[in-house]
Design a protein around this motif. Sequence first.
Motif, PDB file in Angstrom:
ATOM      1  N   VAL A 122       0.835  -1.206   0.000  1.00  0.00           N
ATOM      2  CA  VAL A 122       0.000   0.000   0.000  1.00  0.00           C
ATOM      3  C   VAL A 122       0.867   1.253   0.000  1.00  0.00           C
ATOM      4  O   VAL A 122       0.591   2.220  -0.712  1.00  0.00           O
ATOM      5  N   ILE A 123       1.923   1.256   0.811  1.00  0.00           N
ATOM      6  CA  ILE A 123       2.830   2.408   0.827  1.00  0.00           C
ATOM      7  C   ILE A 123       3.470   2.597  -0.543  1.00  0.00           C
ATOM      8  O   ILE A 123       3.549   3.720  -1.059  1.00  0.00           O
ATOM      9  N   ASP A 124       3.912   1.506  -1.142  1.00  0.00           N
ATOM     10  CA  ASP A 124       4.543   1.607  -2.463  1.00  0.00           C
ATOM     11  C   ASP A 124       3.581   2.204  -3.480  1.00  0.00           C
ATOM     12  O   ASP A 124       3.964   3.022  -4.323  1.00  0.00           O
ATOM     13  N   GLU A 125       2.316   1.801  -3.420  1.00  0.00           N
ATOM     14  CA  GLU A 125       1.319   2.319  -4.362  1.00  0.00           C
ATOM     15  C   GLU A 125       1.055   3.814  -4.136  1.00  0.00           C
ATOM     16  O   GLU A 125       0.868   4.571  -5.088  1.00  0.00           O
ATOM     17  N   LEU A 126       1.064   4.247  -2.879  1.00  0.00           N
ATOM     18  CA  LEU A 126       0.825   5.658  -2.584  1.00  0.00           C
ATOM     19  C   LEU A 126       1.981   6.544  -3.036  1.00  0.00           C
ATOM     20  O   LEU A 126       1.781   7.730  -3.301  1.00  0.00           O
ATOM     21  N   ALA A 127       3.184   5.993  -3.090  1.00  0.00           N
ATOM     22  CA  ALA A 127       4.379   6.724  -3.532  1.00  0.00           C
ATOM     23  C   ALA A 127       4.539   8.050  -2.785  1.00  0.00           C
ATOM     24  O   ALA A 127       4.565   9.124  -3.394  1.00  0.00           O
ATOM     25  N   PRO A 128       4.670   8.004  -1.460  1.00  0.00           N
ATOM     26  CA  PRO A 128       4.752   9.255  -0.698  1.00  0.00           C
ATOM     27  C   PRO A 128       6.097   9.957  -0.855  1.00  0.00           C
ATOM     28  O   PRO A 128       7.103   9.336  -1.204  1.00  0.00           O
ATOM     29  N   ASP A 129       6.086  11.261  -0.586  1.00  0.00           N
ATOM     30  CA  ASP A 129       7.335  12.020  -0.512  1.00  0.00           C
ATOM     31  C   ASP A 129       7.953  11.905   0.877  1.00  0.00           C
ATOM     32  O   ASP A 129       9.171  12.035   1.021  1.00  0.00           O
ATOM     33  N   LEU A 130       7.111  11.704   1.884  1.00  0.00           N
ATOM     34  CA  LEU A 130       7.576  11.634   3.261  1.00  0.00           C
ATOM     35  C   LEU A 130       6.770  10.575   4.000  1.00  0.00           C
ATOM     36  O   LEU A 130       5.552  10.470   3.819  1.00  0.00           O
ATOM     37  N   ILE A 131       7.438   9.798   4.815  1.00  0.00           N
ATOM     38  CA  ILE A 131       6.785   8.783   5.650  1.00  0.00           C
ATOM     39  C   ILE A 131       7.004   9.173   7.105  1.00  0.00           C
ATOM     40  O   ILE A 131       8.135   9.362   7.544  1.00  0.00           O
ATOM     41  N   MET A 138       6.430   0.608  13.653  1.00  0.00           N
ATOM     42  CA  MET A 138       6.309   1.139  12.301  1.00  0.00           C
ATOM     43  C   MET A 138       7.630   1.634  11.735  1.00  0.00           C
ATOM     44  O   MET A 138       7.729   1.917  10.542  1.00  0.00           O
ATOM     45  N   LEU A 139       8.656   1.734  12.579  1.00  0.00           N
ATOM     46  CA  LEU A 139       9.947   2.223  12.105  1.00  0.00           C
ATOM     47  C   LEU A 139      10.499   1.340  10.999  1.00  0.00           C
ATOM     48  O   LEU A 139      10.940   1.825   9.955  1.00  0.00           O
ATOM     49  N   GLY A 140      10.477   0.015  11.204  1.00  0.00           N
ATOM     50  CA  GLY A 140      10.997  -0.887  10.184  1.00  0.00           C
ATOM     51  C   GLY A 140      10.185  -0.850   8.907  1.00  0.00           C
ATOM     52  O   GLY A 140      10.733  -0.878   7.799  1.00  0.00           O
ATOM     53  N   VAL A 141       8.856  -0.786   9.033  1.00  0.00           N
ATOM     54  CA  VAL A 141       7.988  -0.716   7.849  1.00  0.00           C
ATOM     55  C   VAL A 141       8.319   0.527   7.037  1.00  0.00           C
ATOM     56  O   VAL A 141       8.464   0.484   5.808  1.00  0.00           O
ATOM     57  N   GLY A 142       8.442   1.663   7.732  1.00  0.00           N
ATOM     58  CA  GLY A 142       8.761   2.903   7.025  1.00  0.00           C
ATOM     59  C   GLY A 142      10.143   2.890   6.408  1.00  0.00           C
ATOM     60  O   GLY A 142      10.343   3.369   5.283  1.00  0.00           O
ATOM     61  N   ALA A 143      11.126   2.331   7.122  1.00  0.00           N
ATOM     62  CA  ALA A 143      12.495   2.300   6.598  1.00  0.00           C
ATOM     63  C   ALA A 143      12.587   1.451   5.340  1.00  0.00           C
ATOM     64  O   ALA A 143      13.241   1.836   4.358  1.00  0.00           O
ATOM     65  N   ARG A 144      11.933   0.289   5.352  1.00  0.00           N
ATOM     66  CA  ARG A 144      12.001  -0.572   4.173  1.00  0.00           C
ATOM     67  C   ARG A 144      11.271   0.058   2.986  1.00  0.00           C
ATOM     68  O   ARG A 144      11.730  -0.048   1.831  1.00  0.00           O
ATOM     69  N   ALA A 145      10.142   0.731   3.250  1.00  0.00           N
ATOM     70  CA  ALA A 145       9.417   1.401   2.158  1.00  0.00           C
ATOM     71  C   ALA A 145      10.255   2.522   1.569  1.00  0.00           C
ATOM     72  O   ALA A 145      10.315   2.703   0.336  1.00  0.00           O
ATOM     73  N   ALA A 146      10.924   3.301   2.420  1.00  0.00           N
ATOM     74  CA  ALA A 146      11.781   4.376   1.922  1.00  0.00           C
ATOM     75  C   ALA A 146      12.942   3.806   1.110  1.00  0.00           C
ATOM     76  O   ALA A 146      13.325   4.359   0.069  1.00  0.00           O
ATOM     77  N   ALA A 147      13.512   2.694   1.575  1.00  0.00           N
ATOM     78  CA  ALA A 147      14.628   2.080   0.848  1.00  0.00           C
ATOM     79  C   ALA A 147      14.198   1.588  -0.524  1.00  0.00           C
ATOM     80  O   ALA A 147      14.922   1.755  -1.519  1.00  0.00           O
ATOM     81  N   ARG A 148      12.998   0.983  -0.594  1.00  0.00           N
ATOM     82  CA  ARG A 148      12.516   0.514  -1.912  1.00  0.00           C
ATOM     83  C   ARG A 148      12.322   1.685  -2.868  1.00  0.00           C
ATOM     84  O   ARG A 148      12.665   1.609  -4.050  1.00  0.00           O
ATOM     85  N   ALA A 149      11.762   2.777  -2.352  1.00  0.00           N
ATOM     86  CA  ALA A 149      11.519   3.944  -3.199  1.00  0.00           C
ATOM     87  C   ALA A 149      12.830   4.546  -3.691  1.00  0.00           C
ATOM     88  O   ALA A 149      12.973   4.894  -4.871  1.00  0.00           O
ATOM     89  N   ARG A 150      13.809   4.636  -2.785  1.00  0.00           N
ATOM     90  CA  ARG A 150      15.091   5.213  -3.173  1.00  0.00           C
ATOM     91  C   ARG A 150      15.799   4.337  -4.200  1.00  0.00           C
ATOM     92  O   ARG A 150      16.425   4.837  -5.147  1.00  0.00           O
ATOM     93  N   ALA A 151      15.687   3.033  -4.021  1.00  0.00           N
ATOM     94  CA  ALA A 151      16.310   2.118  -4.982  1.00  0.00           C
ATOM     95  C   ALA A 151      15.677   2.247  -6.366  1.00  0.00           C
ATOM     96  O   ALA A 151      16.328   2.003  -7.386  1.00  0.00           O
ATOM     97  N   ALA A 152      14.393   2.648  -6.404  1.00  0.00           N
ATOM     98  CA  ALA A 152      13.689   2.838  -7.679  1.00  0.00           C
ATOM     99  C   ALA A 152      13.895   4.241  -8.243  1.00  0.00           C
ATOM    100  O   ALA A 152      13.297   4.588  -9.263  1.00  0.00           O
ATOM    101  N   GLY A 153      14.710   5.048  -7.572  1.00  0.00           N
ATOM    102  CA  GLY A 153      15.007   6.377  -8.083  1.00  0.00           C
ATOM    103  C   GLY A 153      14.075   7.467  -7.592  1.00  0.00           C
ATOM    104  O   GLY A 153      14.096   8.581  -8.122  1.00  0.00           O
ATOM    105  N   ARG A 154      13.255   7.180  -6.578  1.00  0.00           N
ATOM    106  CA  ARG A 154      12.325   8.183  -6.058  1.00  0.00           C
ATOM    107  C   ARG A 154      12.698   8.511  -4.620  1.00  0.00           C
ATOM    108  O   ARG A 154      12.547   7.680  -3.729  1.00  0.00           O
ATOM    109  N   PRO A 155      13.204   9.718  -4.351  1.00  0.00           N
ATOM    110  CA  PRO A 155      13.631  10.050  -2.992  1.00  0.00           C
ATOM    111  C   PRO A 155      12.443  10.158  -2.038  1.00  0.00           C
ATOM    112  O   PRO A 155      11.402  10.727  -2.374  1.00  0.00           O
TER     113      PRO A 155
END
Length: 448
Positions: A122-131, A138-155
């Motif tokens: 769900v987080i990946d689909e929302l593509a947030p700028d900030l978590i 929730m720290l781990g959930v947010g960290a992994r989502a941010a890492a996936r986004a950064r790896a895909a080129g989206r800060p």
Amino acid sequence: MLVDNGVEGDSRVQKTALSAAGAGWDVVLLGCSPTGATQRWQLGRAEVRLLPLCPAPGAAAGTARLRARLLARGGPLLRAARWARRPVEHAQVWFWRAVLRDRAWRRLEPGLWNYERAFGAVIDELAPDLIHAHDFRMLGVGARAAARARAAGRPVRLVWDAHEYLPGAKPRRDNARWLPAHLAHEREYVPYADAVVTVSPALAGLLQRRHRLAERPAVVLNAPEVTGPPPADAAPAPDLRRLCGLDAATPLLVYSGSATVQRGLGTAVAALPRLGGVHLALVVGDAGTPYLRQLLATAARRGVAERIHLVPYVPHRQVPALLAGADAGIIPLHRWPNHEIALITKFFEYSHARLPIVVSDVRTMADTVRATGQGEVFRARDVAGFARAVRAVLADPGRYRAAYDGPDSPLPAWTWPAQAARLDTLYRRLLADRPAAGARTIEETVTR
């Protein structure tokens, strides 16, 4: 925003989402559905989505069913099972910490992956700028989502909101794995937070030292939203005395919030026989919990059950007005390390209700009450001391209420709009100059 509960009853999370949305941010708050089905509603301009947790199949589900049967049966069988498993649990902690270090939580508390299964896609689909990740799960959930986004080129920026000091918390389950697992989980993912927010200056200092943070966490107090008149369409707060069936002359204490053993309500109930005619209102989310049933049974044995009144939660905007119907607010916390550094939500709600406060000698709140003169302090678990403190504030309430008046009143700084402005400034600073994408990754994202 991410939280590991159903949002209702969590005033800090609700106020954070409301104020951010009101400041112009596009806010989606993800929480956990208590019904097993996805739920959606609006919280002001923020969207709330409650997602069903996804438990692991197979052995974990079977273990959960066995645990449920043991808890239902209780008695000697449950006590024997708890006693028998302790050596195994301690051995598990020792072994997995030696082998995996901070990654040991994957074996000690694999249920943390349930939040990843529920929230990750769900987080990946929302593509947030900030978590904004609330609290430790929730720290781990947010960290992994941010890492996936950064790896895909989206800060993406990650804010961790530390609601409590985890090393000083009472474990929420009766096993030796719970605390070491969650501590390891927190340590692993703190380095991936772009900023840390917490609830008191004392906790900010502890977090900075424990996690060797380059920047001291921002302090956002759990202050109520009380400035200005309520919206024209807002329902008025219920009358506390009417809910309790009491007249204006009856002395009334109030406690609001979670009802657990370490909150010290047993001290208050034990003191009622010493406080003739004094009633106690408990504003709680669930009146049917085993602890509350046990507390009421104790009150009945002491002959004071008719002086205890269970009152349901109200919307967070209404809390100070509801509490104002009492003569004093109580905070009889036991002395856990986490309690010593806290300035909890009810402290500020009682203050804005202009109530004298009776607080145990947990360090930060006791020091504050002594400095302002807004209440009395007693030794934690001391029934006679609690009764003396209550008698003092009931004998001269005007003396304590005077702390809220005049130019030295602490109330103007203890408001949510003042705290929300700090968060808004932090968000804007984090997003003002985004770094290159993919600057940091985490070795393991979703799969084990």
